[in-house]
Scaffold this motif. Structure first.
Motif, PDB file in Angstrom:
ATOM      1  N   ARG A 218      53.245  36.363  18.275  1.00 20.39           N
ATOM      2  CA  ARG A 218      52.502  36.547  19.596  1.00 20.39           C
ATOM      3  C   ARG A 218      53.703  36.694  20.583  1.00 20.39           C
ATOM      4  O   ARG A 218      53.767  37.261  21.487  1.00 20.39           O
ATOM      5  CB  ARG A 218      51.877  35.146  19.870  1.00 20.39           C
ATOM      6  CG  ARG A 218      50.562  35.205  19.188  1.00 20.39           C
ATOM      7  CD  ARG A 218      49.353  34.083  19.850  1.00 20.39           C
ATOM      8  NE  ARG A 218      48.177  33.964  19.135  1.00 20.39           N
ATOM      9  CZ  ARG A 218      47.141  33.356  19.374  1.00 20.39           C
ATOM     10  NH1 ARG A 218      47.228  32.667  20.540  1.00 20.39           N
ATOM     11  NH2 ARG A 218      46.059  33.067  18.623  1.00 20.39           N
ATOM     12  N   ILE A 219      54.768  35.678  20.583  1.00 22.49           N
ATOM     13  CA  ILE A 219      55.705  35.397  21.275  1.00 22.49           C
ATOM     14  C   ILE A 219      56.646  36.667  21.165  1.00 22.49           C
ATOM     15  O   ILE A 219      56.996  37.236  22.137  1.00 22.49           O
ATOM     16  CB  ILE A 219      56.515  34.276  21.003  1.00 22.49           C
ATOM     17  CG1 ILE A 219      55.893  33.089  21.154  1.00 22.49           C
ATOM     18  CG2 ILE A 219      57.936  34.135  21.574  1.00 22.49           C
ATOM     19  CD1 ILE A 219      56.460  31.646  20.955  1.00 22.49           C
ATOM     20  N   TYR A 220      56.804  37.237  19.957  1.00 19.83           N
ATOM     21  CA  TYR A 220      57.759  38.344  19.908  1.00 19.83           C
ATOM     22  C   TYR A 220      57.059  39.689  20.615  1.00 19.83           C
ATOM     23  O   TYR A 220      57.773  40.461  21.254  1.00 19.83           O
ATOM     24  CB  TYR A 220      57.977  38.740  18.538  1.00 19.83           C
ATOM     25  CG  TYR A 220      58.827  39.986  18.197  1.00 19.83           C
ATOM     26  CD1 TYR A 220      60.142  40.056  18.301  1.00 19.83           C
ATOM     27  CD2 TYR A 220      58.081  41.043  17.636  1.00 19.83           C
ATOM     28  CE1 TYR A 220      60.928  41.020  18.178  1.00 19.83           C
ATOM     29  CE2 TYR A 220      59.002  42.319  17.574  1.00 19.83           C
ATOM     30  CZ  TYR A 220      60.390  42.280  17.890  1.00 19.83           C
ATOM     31  OH  TYR A 220      61.118  43.417  17.592  1.00 19.83           O
ATOM     32  N   ASN A 221      55.936  39.797  20.496  1.00 16.31           N
ATOM     33  CA  ASN A 221      55.080  40.826  20.956  1.00 16.31           C
ATOM     34  C   ASN A 221      55.191  40.690  22.641  1.00 16.31           C
ATOM     35  O   ASN A 221      55.338  41.727  23.372  1.00 16.31           O
ATOM     36  CB  ASN A 221      53.754  40.939  20.556  1.00 16.31           C
ATOM     37  CG  ASN A 221      53.559  41.261  19.358  1.00 16.31           C
ATOM     38  OD1 ASN A 221      54.326  41.928  18.847  1.00 16.31           O
ATOM     39  ND2 ASN A 221      52.485  40.925  18.482  1.00 16.31           N
ATOM     40  N   HIS A 222      55.008  39.486  23.206  1.00 18.73           N
ATOM     41  CA  HIS A 222      55.209  39.415  24.655  1.00 18.73           C
ATOM     42  C   HIS A 222      56.646  39.851  25.050  1.00 18.73           C
ATOM     43  O   HIS A 222      56.813  40.537  25.926  1.00 18.73           O
ATOM     44  CB  HIS A 222      55.023  37.947  25.006  1.00 18.73           C
ATOM     45  CG  HIS A 222      53.710  37.323  24.986  1.00 18.73           C
ATOM     46  ND1 HIS A 222      52.853  37.964  25.997  1.00 18.73           N
ATOM     47  CD2 HIS A 222      52.958  36.315  24.386  1.00 18.73           C
ATOM     48  CE1 HIS A 222      51.634  37.455  25.697  1.00 18.73           C
ATOM     49  NE2 HIS A 222      51.715  36.304  24.902  1.00 18.73           N
ATOM     50  N   ALA A 223      57.482  39.240  24.292  1.00 10.79           N
ATOM     51  CA  ALA A 223      58.932  39.749  24.757  1.00 10.79           C
ATOM     52  C   ALA A 223      59.156  41.324  24.482  1.00 10.79           C
ATOM     53  O   ALA A 223      59.950  41.763  25.450  1.00 10.79           O
ATOM     54  CB  ALA A 223      59.997  38.893  23.797  1.00 10.79           C
ATOM     55  N   ARG A 225      57.045  43.722  24.958  1.00 19.83           N
ATOM     56  CA  ARG A 225      56.482  44.116  26.176  1.00 19.83           C
ATOM     57  C   ARG A 225      57.314  44.240  27.205  1.00 19.83           C
ATOM     58  O   ARG A 225      57.302  45.167  28.023  1.00 19.83           O
ATOM     59  CB  ARG A 225      54.966  43.660  26.212  1.00 19.83           C
ATOM     60  CG  ARG A 225      53.852  44.266  25.488  1.00 19.83           C
ATOM     61  CD  ARG A 225      52.651  43.872  25.608  1.00 19.83           C
ATOM     62  NE  ARG A 225      52.342  42.427  26.003  1.00 19.83           N
ATOM     63  CZ  ARG A 225      51.717  41.571  24.777  1.00 19.83           C
ATOM     64  NH1 ARG A 225      51.576  42.416  23.695  1.00 19.83           N
ATOM     65  NH2 ARG A 225      51.580  40.543  24.855  1.00 19.83           N
ATOM     66  N   ILE A 226      58.124  43.096  27.685  1.00 19.20           N
ATOM     67  CA  ILE A 226      58.715  43.192  28.843  1.00 19.20           C
ATOM     68  C   ILE A 226      59.823  43.755  28.783  1.00 19.20           C
ATOM     69  O   ILE A 226      60.199  44.389  29.683  1.00 19.20           O
ATOM     70  CB  ILE A 226      58.914  41.387  29.046  1.00 19.20           C
ATOM     71  CG1 ILE A 226      57.517  40.727  29.359  1.00 19.20           C
ATOM     72  CG2 ILE A 226      60.012  41.286  30.179  1.00 19.20           C
ATOM     73  CD1 ILE A 226      57.673  39.194  29.679  1.00 19.20           C
ATOM     74  N   LYS A 229      59.327  47.287  29.255  1.00 23.23           N
ATOM     75  CA  LYS A 229      59.062  47.495  30.588  1.00 23.23           C
ATOM     76  C   LYS A 229      60.336  47.547  31.563  1.00 23.23           C
ATOM     77  O   LYS A 229      60.390  48.450  32.284  1.00 23.23           O
ATOM     78  CB  LYS A 229      58.063  46.554  31.200  1.00 23.23           C
ATOM     79  CG  LYS A 229      57.355  46.667  32.578  1.00 23.23           C
ATOM     80  CD  LYS A 229      56.297  45.820  32.994  1.00 23.23           C
ATOM     81  CE  LYS A 229      55.686  46.076  34.047  1.00 23.23           C
ATOM     82  NZ  LYS A 229      54.684  45.192  34.610  1.00 23.23           N
ATOM     83  N   GLN A 230      61.315  46.759  31.312  1.00 24.34           N
ATOM     84  CA  GLN A 230      62.645  46.697  32.022  1.00 24.34           C
ATOM     85  C   GLN A 230      62.945  48.157  31.891  1.00 24.34           C
ATOM     86  O   GLN A 230      63.951  48.606  32.880  1.00 24.34           O
ATOM     87  CB  GLN A 230      63.408  45.865  31.391  1.00 24.34           C
ATOM     88  CG  GLN A 230      62.874  44.376  31.309  1.00 24.34           C
ATOM     89  CD  GLN A 230      62.606  43.702  32.775  1.00 24.34           C
ATOM     90  OE1 GLN A 230      63.619  44.023  33.709  1.00 24.34           O
ATOM     91  NE2 GLN A 230      61.578  43.346  32.958  1.00 24.34           N
ATOM     92  N   ASP A 231      62.858  48.875  30.756  1.00 17.51           N
ATOM     93  CA  ASP A 231      63.642  50.416  30.885  1.00 17.51           C
ATOM     94  C   ASP A 231      62.715  51.533  31.391  1.00 17.51           C
ATOM     95  O   ASP A 231      63.235  52.609  31.145  1.00 17.51           O
ATOM     96  CB  ASP A 231      63.858  50.485  29.177  1.00 17.51           C
ATOM     97  CG  ASP A 231      64.903  49.357  28.678  1.00 17.51           C
ATOM     98  OD1 ASP A 231      65.870  49.266  29.509  1.00 17.51           O
ATOM     99  OD2 ASP A 231      64.659  49.053  27.545  1.00 17.51           O
ATOM    100  N   GLU A 232      61.719  51.269  31.822  1.00 20.97           N
ATOM    101  CA  GLU A 232      60.872  52.083  32.451  1.00 20.97           C
ATOM    102  C   GLU A 232      61.153  52.705  33.747  1.00 20.97           C
ATOM    103  O   GLU A 232      61.708  51.987  34.211  1.00 20.97           O
ATOM    104  CB  GLU A 232      59.338  51.660  32.449  1.00 20.97           C
ATOM    105  CG  GLU A 232      58.634  51.584  31.016  1.00 20.97           C
ATOM    106  CD  GLU A 232      57.255  50.928  31.003  1.00 20.97           C
ATOM    107  OE1 GLU A 232      56.850  50.644  32.335  1.00 20.97           O
ATOM    108  OE2 GLU A 232      56.577  50.559  30.094  1.00 20.97           O
TER     109      GLU A 232
END
Length: 232
Positions: A218-223, A225-226, A229-232
């Motif tokens: 769960r935590i890895y998936n949250h990380a 995603r963020i 998103k920083q690279d978008e």
């Protein structure tokens, strides 16, 4: 890929350090255990007659803060950094119940917190760091891209800690461990300087009934995603 700061706060014995180490290794980030830093200061105070059964010599400890040097040295076998206090490996010593029983009192001293927070911020200036503690997302890195707050019932946390201590050959009762957990909860949550609480934008994870692998995923998936998103 841009790097982020991951701040993990929460109560004692919720597995913050275990998750943080694994996450940092998976992401190739630096891991910092801020609790170990407060434990190291506590150990220094105990070994220098500044903290004992009679209480803490607050002014004496404040006067010695410049003499306390804490650093983390990577142990390649273990895969994470061990705590060094004035060039001595104290990783085992700082995990004792004697230190656990006194660390919250030492951590409540504003001058101690200010010194360590300054050092912690310096460690994360280039981002790419996973840091766990009590005030990472609220005080140390309020701008962290990912904030987590970990909790579990006191009884479950005490059971985990009790089994860990027994596994290390420590002779201790479950009730003593439970009292330590609940006492630390109260002190950490009620101190005037940087009390423990969940940041409004932190994701809360109650792992009372959650396995380590499920929690990590769960935590890895949250990380991820963020980070993406920083690279978008």
């Amino acid at each position: 890929m841009k790097k982020i700061i991951i701040a993990i706060d929460g109560y004692s014995s919720t597995g913050k350090s275990t998750i943080a180490k694994r996450l940092a290794k998976e992401l190739g980030y630096i891991y910092v255990d801020t609790g170990a830093m407060y434990r190291a200061v506590t150990l220094y105070a105990m070994e220098n007659g500044l903290c004992g059964d009679e209480g803490i010599d607050r002014e004496g400890l404040i006067g010695k803060l410049d003499d306390i040097k804490i650093r983390f040295v990577l142990n390649n076998t273990l895969g994470y950094g061990e705590t060094y206090l004035n060039d001595v490996n104290v990783e085992e010593k700082i995990r004792s119940m004697d230190v656990s029983n006194r660390v919250s009192g030492v951590a409540a001293i504003s001058e101690v917190r200010h010194k360590l927070v300054e050092e912690q911020r310096a460690m994360g200036k280039d981002r790419g760091i996973v840091m766990d503690g009590r005030d990472i997302g609220t005080v140390v890195f309020p701008d962290a891209e990912l904030k987590l707050f970990m909790t579990a019932s006191p009884e479950i946390r005490a059971t985990r800690r009790y089994k860990e201590l027994l596994g290390k050959g420590k002779e201790i009762s479950f009730q003593e461990v439970l009292k330590n957990v609940t006492d630390r909860d109260y002190i950490d949550s009620h101190r005037k300087d940087s009390p423990l609480f969940r940041a409004p934008d932190a994701i809360e994870l109650d792992n009372t009934d959650m396995g380590k692998n499920e929690q990590f995923e769960r935590i890895y998936n949250h990380a991820m995603r963020i980070i993406k998103k920083q690279d978008e």
